[in-house]
Scaffold this motif. Structure first.
Motif, short mmCIF file in Angstrom:
data_model
loop_
_atom_site.label_atom_id
_atom_site.label_comp_id
_atom_site.label_asym_id
_atom_site.label_seq_id
_atom_site.Cartn_x
_atom_site.Cartn_y
_atom_site.Cartn_z
N SER A 1 -8.21 -2.14 -16.45
CA SER A 1 -8.34 -2.52 -15.03
C SER A 1 -6.98 -2.39 -14.34
CB SER A 1 -8.84 -3.96 -14.90
OG SER A 1 -10.15 -4.07 -15.43
N LYS A 2 -7.04 -2.14 -13.06
CA LYS A 2 -5.83 -1.86 -12.30
C LYS A 2 -5.47 -3.04 -11.40
CE LYS A 2 -4.00 1.81 -9.26
NZ LYS A 2 -4.38 3.05 -8.54
N GLY A 3 -4.18 -3.38 -11.38
CA GLY A 3 -3.73 -4.48 -10.54
C GLY A 3 -2.41 -4.19 -9.88
N ILE A 4 -1.95 -5.15 -9.12
CA ILE A 4 -0.67 -5.04 -8.41
C ILE A 4 0.19 -6.22 -8.85
CG2 ILE A 4 -1.07 -6.42 -6.32
CD1 ILE A 4 0.08 -2.86 -6.01
N LEU A 5 1.48 -5.98 -9.05
CA LEU A 5 2.41 -7.03 -9.47
C LEU A 5 3.47 -7.24 -8.40
CD1 LEU A 5 3.58 -8.97 -11.68
CD2 LEU A 5 5.00 -7.02 -12.40
N THR A 6 3.57 -8.48 -7.91
CA THR A 6 4.61 -8.83 -6.95
C THR A 6 5.54 -9.87 -7.56
OG1 THR A 6 3.28 -10.59 -5.92
CG2 THR A 6 3.07 -8.36 -5.01
N GLU B 1 -9.91 -0.52 -4.93
CA GLU B 1 -9.69 0.15 -6.21
C GLU B 1 -8.83 -0.71 -7.15
OE1 GLU B 1 -6.31 1.82 -3.55
OE2 GLU B 1 -8.31 0.93 -3.36
N PHE B 2 -8.23 -1.77 -6.62
CA PHE B 2 -7.47 -2.70 -7.44
C PHE B 2 -8.33 -3.91 -7.80
CE2 PHE B 2 -4.14 -0.17 -5.63
CZ PHE B 2 -3.10 -0.20 -6.56
N ASP B 3 -8.24 -4.34 -9.05
CA ASP B 3 -9.08 -5.43 -9.56
C ASP B 3 -8.41 -6.79 -9.50
OD1 ASP B 3 -11.33 -3.73 -10.55
OD2 ASP B 3 -9.76 -2.94 -11.86
N PHE B 4 -7.09 -6.81 -9.62
CA PHE B 4 -6.40 -8.10 -9.68
C PHE B 4 -5.01 -8.02 -9.04
CE2 PHE B 4 -5.35 -5.83 -13.58
CZ PHE B 4 -3.98 -5.99 -13.68
N PHE B 5 -4.47 -9.19 -8.78
CA PHE B 5 -3.16 -9.34 -8.12
C PHE B 5 -2.40 -10.42 -8.89
CE2 PHE B 5 -0.28 -11.31 -5.11
CZ PHE B 5 0.10 -10.31 -4.23
N GLU C 1 0.83 -1.21 0.00
CA GLU C 1 0.00 0.00 0.00
C GLU C 1 0.87 1.26 0.00
OE1 GLU C 1 -3.98 -1.56 2.38
OE2 GLU C 1 -2.31 -0.68 3.50
N ALA C 2 1.98 1.21 0.71
CA ALA C 2 2.87 2.37 0.79
C ALA C 2 3.63 2.61 -0.51
CB ALA C 2 3.86 2.18 1.94
N ASN C 3 3.62 1.61 -1.39
CA ASN C 3 4.36 1.72 -2.66
C ASN C 3 3.46 1.35 -3.85
OD1 ASN C 3 7.44 2.03 -1.79
ND2 ASN C 3 6.49 0.56 -0.41
N LYS C 4 2.21 1.77 -3.79
CA LYS C 4 1.22 1.39 -4.81
C LYS C 4 1.66 1.78 -6.22
CE LYS C 4 -2.97 1.58 -1.95
NZ LYS C 4 -4.25 2.29 -1.73
N ASP C 5 2.20 2.97 -6.37
CA ASP C 5 2.58 3.44 -7.70
C ASP C 5 3.66 2.56 -8.30
OD1 ASP C 5 0.75 5.48 -7.50
OD2 ASP C 5 2.22 6.99 -6.90
N LYS C 6 4.61 2.17 -7.49
CA LYS C 6 5.72 1.35 -7.98
C LYS C 6 5.25 -0.03 -8.44
CE LYS C 6 10.15 -0.69 -6.60
NZ LYS C 6 11.18 -0.79 -5.53
N PHE C 7 4.31 -0.62 -7.71
CA PHE C 7 3.93 -2.01 -7.96
C PHE C 7 2.66 -2.18 -8.80
CE2 PHE C 7 6.13 -2.39 -3.68
CZ PHE C 7 7.31 -2.87 -4.22
N SER C 8 2.01 -1.08 -9.17
CA SER C 8 0.74 -1.20 -9.90
C SER C 8 0.97 -1.40 -11.39
CB SER C 8 -0.13 0.04 -9.66
OG SER C 8 0.48 1.18 -10.23
N ILE C 9 0.05 -2.15 -12.03
CA ILE C 9 0.07 -2.36 -13.47
C ILE C 9 -1.37 -2.27 -13.99
CG2 ILE C 9 2.14 -3.81 -13.52
CD1 ILE C 9 0.33 -6.25 -13.66
N ASN C 10 -1.51 -2.19 -15.31
CA ASN C 10 -2.84 -2.07 -15.91
C ASN C 10 -3.06 -3.17 -16.95
OD1 ASN C 10 -3.94 0.56 -14.77
ND2 ASN C 10 -1.94 1.22 -15.55
N TYR C 11 -4.30 -3.61 -17.04
CA TYR C 11 -4.68 -4.63 -18.02
C TYR C 11 -6.08 -4.31 -18.54
CZ TYR C 11 -6.45 -9.13 -19.75
OH TYR C 11 -7.02 -10.12 -20.51
N ARG C 12 -6.18 -3.94 -19.80
CA ARG C 12 -7.47 -3.65 -20.44
C ARG C 12 -8.35 -2.72 -19.60
NH1 ARG C 12 -8.23 -6.15 -25.05
NH2 ARG C 12 -7.16 -8.11 -25.59
#
Length: 337
Positions: free
Chosen positions: A242-247, A266-270, A229-240
């Motif tokens: 929709s917004k997700g997080i990549l680890t 606000e995130f749709d996928f992980f 959560e503290a680094n959402k911008d760094k770890f976020s990605i987009n797909y069609r």
């Protein structure tokens, strides 16, 4: 003056950094296994150094002659002192040729590091005792009274996988140092190795504890969710759209993925990418990750939990390089180049 300390990724390597953190301020810590990873980490360190004075300390890693020459050449126009403290006999040829390469195969790198700094800044009884424990197990002194405690410490560090060092380098080293400080509490106890072994699970939980007690898995998940959560911008990605997080190699992707998505609607996928080229997809709600997995990597599974294999993935020690590959995959498969 800035100090950059690069060390190995085992008990001895991390303990060298534990020693330098005791004696020095303004230190940045980096860790590497052998081979190409050393070059990657050194290139990163050298790129960060401008015109200021700096020290690059390398411990518990033996270099090739080509690496030694390369690093020395890259630093020749910088005000940087290079120091290597190691105990691997394979570095003997380098030690004979480069004045900054110190080798002693009779002591662990931790012991060398402690003797080096304590000669300058003074001895510390407890730190010295801890370094004796590391020394006993690292050079395998089976008759040493510290050997059994060293074995427990070695296993604990080898198993400290709760915080991924590629994603959270600073938090990972903080966790390792926390464990080592905890080890020091057992040095004077009878049957210290048994006492530490009995307490290890609780020690780990105490690091992740915030308000209420829980299982180690849940405490660890809550901690990682907070870091994501503290680094959402760094770890976020987009797909069609929709917004997700990549680890990367996050571990327990189902637990952490679900906890993150519940806490961050606000995130749709992980997605968790692994060094084995596998991809774990998770969602919470209406977003269908099975279709996403199918499109991206011929994968599939359930609506909220699917998987796949990214055959073209090239493992990396750098999160940005990992993210770039996944983003390029999404763009290629969706035609959003």
């Amino acid at each position: 003056m800035k100090i950059y300390h690069l060390s190995h990724t085992d008990l001895d390597g991390y303990s060298c950094q534990f020693v330098s953190s005791f004696y020095l301020k303004n230190v940045e810590f980096y860790n590497s296994n052998y081979g190409k990873e050393i070059d990657k980490k050194m290139s990163h360190i050298i790129s960060k150094i401008g015109d200021e004075k700096a020290v690059i300390l390398i411990t518990d890693l033996n270099l090739t002659k080509a690496q030694c020459q390369s690093y020395q050449d890259q630093l020749k126009n910088k005000d940087v002192k290079l120091i290597l403290l190691d105990h691997h006999q394979t570095g003997a040829e380098c030690a004979a040729e480069f004045s900054w390469y110190y080798l002693d195969n009779a002591r662990s790198a931790t012991k060398i590091c402690y003797d080096f700094f304590s000669a300058i800044f003074g001895k510390d009884e407890r730190l010295g005792a801890y370094c004796d424990v590391v020394n006993a197990v690292d050079i395998w002194l089976k008759n040493d009274p510290n050997f059994e405690l060293g074995k427990v410490c070695m296993g604990a560090i080898a198993g400290a996988k709760e915080i991924n060092k590629v994603m959270f380098e600073d938090e990972h080293i903080e966790y390792i140092f926390y464990l080592m400080r905890s080890f020091c509490e057992f040095l004077s106890l009878n049957n210290a190795h048994i006492e530490l072994d009995n307490r290890l699970h609780g020690i780990k939980k105490e690091f992740f504890y915030l308000k209420n007690d829980d299982t180690l898995s849940n405490l660890n998940s809550s901690y990682l969710v907070r870091r994501l959560e503290a680094n959402k911008d760094k770890f976020s990605i987009n797909y069609r759209g929709s917004k997700g997080i990549l680890t990367y190699n996050i571990g327990s992707a189902s637990v952490i993925g679900n906890d993150f998505l519940v806490a961050n609607p606000e995130f749709d996928f992980f997605i968790d990418m692994t060094s084995k080229k596998t991809m774990s997809f998770r969602s919470n709600g209406d977003f269908d990750v099975s279709q996403m997995a199918k499109e991206l990597c011929d994968g599939g599974g359930h609506k909220n939990a699917s998987g796949g294999f990214f055959a073209g993935f090239v493992d990396s020690y750098n999160y940005d390089e990992i993210k770039s590959q996944v983003v390029n995959l999404i763009n290629k498969k969706t035609g959003e180049l």
